[in-house]
Design an enzyme around this catalytic site. Structure first.
Site, mmCIF file in Angstrom:
data_model
loop_
_atom_site.group_PDB
_atom_site.id
_atom_site.type_symbol
_atom_site.label_atom_id
_atom_site.label_comp_id
_atom_site.label_asym_id
_atom_site.label_seq_id
_atom_site.Cartn_x
_atom_site.Cartn_y
_atom_site.Cartn_z
ATOM 1 N N CYS A 34 0.840 -1.204 0.000
ATOM 2 C CA CYS A 34 0.000 0.000 0.000
ATOM 3 C C CYS A 34 0.870 1.247 0.000
ATOM 4 O O CYS A 34 1.304 1.718 1.049
ATOM 5 C CB CYS A 34 -0.939 -0.011 1.211
ATOM 6 N N CYS A 38 -0.541 4.140 1.939
ATOM 7 C CA CYS A 38 -0.390 4.062 3.401
ATOM 8 C C CYS A 38 1.063 4.287 3.817
ATOM 9 O O CYS A 38 1.339 5.012 4.762
ATOM 10 C CB CYS A 38 -0.803 2.694 3.933
ATOM 11 N N ASP A 39 1.992 3.639 3.132
ATOM 12 C CA ASP A 39 3.368 3.549 3.636
ATOM 13 C C ASP A 39 4.391 4.324 2.815
ATOM 14 O O ASP A 39 5.556 4.397 3.205
ATOM 15 C CB ASP A 39 3.796 2.066 3.686
#
Ligand code: NAP
Length: 308
Positions: free
Chosen positions: A134, A137-138
């Site tokens: 992701c 997200c990261d």
């Protein structure tokens, strides 16, 4: 057999939002969330794009808040997993993995999806240590670093553009030289000086000690192998909806396993609704799962109240 107005399968953001709306509309609501309720967010360290949180919130923390909110409102949370959905019209029978059965006037499927991984050596070891599925997200943790993204669809191409905003170098590794991503996005990637396309290539191994330090890739046309140094690897080779348990049910599924549901979350069975990543072809974001869960909760409440 136990009876309930609504049984929600899945306790991620979609299932919880659905439950919040349904229970507040007067439905006796049960969530079957499995032993580790919360879905993909449990693996997300920090979430910065869920509206309402000034500082990043941990995925586990966010899910815990949703579960507590559900319980406070009177939702019953089961740790069982669902094995089967039986029936062609209301009331439906939901069979738990342990054999217990529930009769539910309405059902919401909110089982989410899991990332498809590459299945190469060291994958398990590096998850959360430089390897992620992701970028949204990261990716931010990789600012100032060199990264690889694997895949040839819109997710990989959009993620490459996203990562190029703050990473020094992005290698997009794809197994073919044709793409599923749309042409406009492909053109943007090709024009971005920070992104290098590594085509006709597959990742054979992730390299590194504690964290990722590179990948070994093989050119599938020449069979030549080479190493590429990078501090982060993002896998964007699609997601797998968690809908296997529906294969013997009458709920319509697309070839890729997604639950067929319309924009009001109605599936092919009356009174059965679907929300979140198990029915989402495009976005796969927590906030969108929560939004579609709210829709499903509203629809289920209308359905049950009409059929009482
Ligand atoms: P996708 O379109 O299914 O693409 C997955 C990519 O991964 C493909 O290029 C595939 O290669 C590759 N792949 C699959 N398994 C692989 C493996 N084991 N090893 C190496 N490569 C592998 O998935 P997605 O990009 O996540 O997109 C999913 C859906 O969401 C699509 O409908 C997409 O259009 C949509 N989406 C839309 C937007 C947008 O409109 N803004 C943004 C993101 C996603 P092959 O091409 O060789 O099969």
């Amino acid at each position: 057999m136990k009876k309930t107005d609504l049984l929600i399968i899945g306790a991620g953001p979609a299932g919880c939002s659905a439950a919040i709306y349904a229970v507040r509309a007067g439905l006796k609501t049960v969530i079957a969330g499995g032993a580790m309720p919360g879905g993909q967010l449990l693996q997300t360290s920090e979430i910065e794009n869920y509206a309402g949180f000034i500082d990043p919130v941990g995925g586990f923390d966010l899910m815990e808040r949703m579960h507590k909110q559900c319980k406070r409102l009177g939702v019953e949370m089961l740790t069982d997993e669902v094995a089967q959905l039986k029936g062609s019209k209301t009331p439906y029978t939901v069979v738990m993995a342990g054999g217990e059965e529930y009769e539910a006037a309405s059902v919401i499927i909110a089982t989410g999806a899991r990332a498809r991984w590459l299945g190469v050596p060291n994958e398990e070891k590096f998850k959360g240590h430089g390897l992620s599925a992701c970028a949204t997200c990261d990716g931010f943790f990789m600012r100032g670093k060199e990264v690889c993204i694997v895949g040839g669809g819109n997710t990989a191409f959009e993620d490459a553009l996203f990562l190029a905003q703050f990473c020094t170098k992005v290698y997009l590794i794809h197994r073919r030289d044709a793409f599923r991503a749309d042409q406009v996005t492909v053109n943007k990637v090709r024009e971005n000086p920070k992104i290098t396309l590594v085509l006709n290539s597959v990742v054979e191994e992730l390299l590194g000690d504690e964290t990722v330090s590179g990948v070994r890739i093989k050119n599938v046309k020449t069979n030549e192998t080479s190493e590429l140094a990078c501090q982060g690897v993002f896998v964007a080779v699609g997601a797998v909806p968690q809908t296997d348990f529906l294969k013997n049910s009458l709920v319509g599924l697309a070839d890729n396993g997604l639950v067929l549901a319309d924009e009001r979350t109605h599936t092919t069975l009356e009174g059965v609704f679907a929300a979140g990543d198990c029915a989402d072809k495009y976005y796969r974001q927590a906030v969108i799962a929560a939004g579609s869960g709210a829709k499903a909760g509203i629809e289920a409440a209308a359905f049950v109240n009409l059929h009482r």
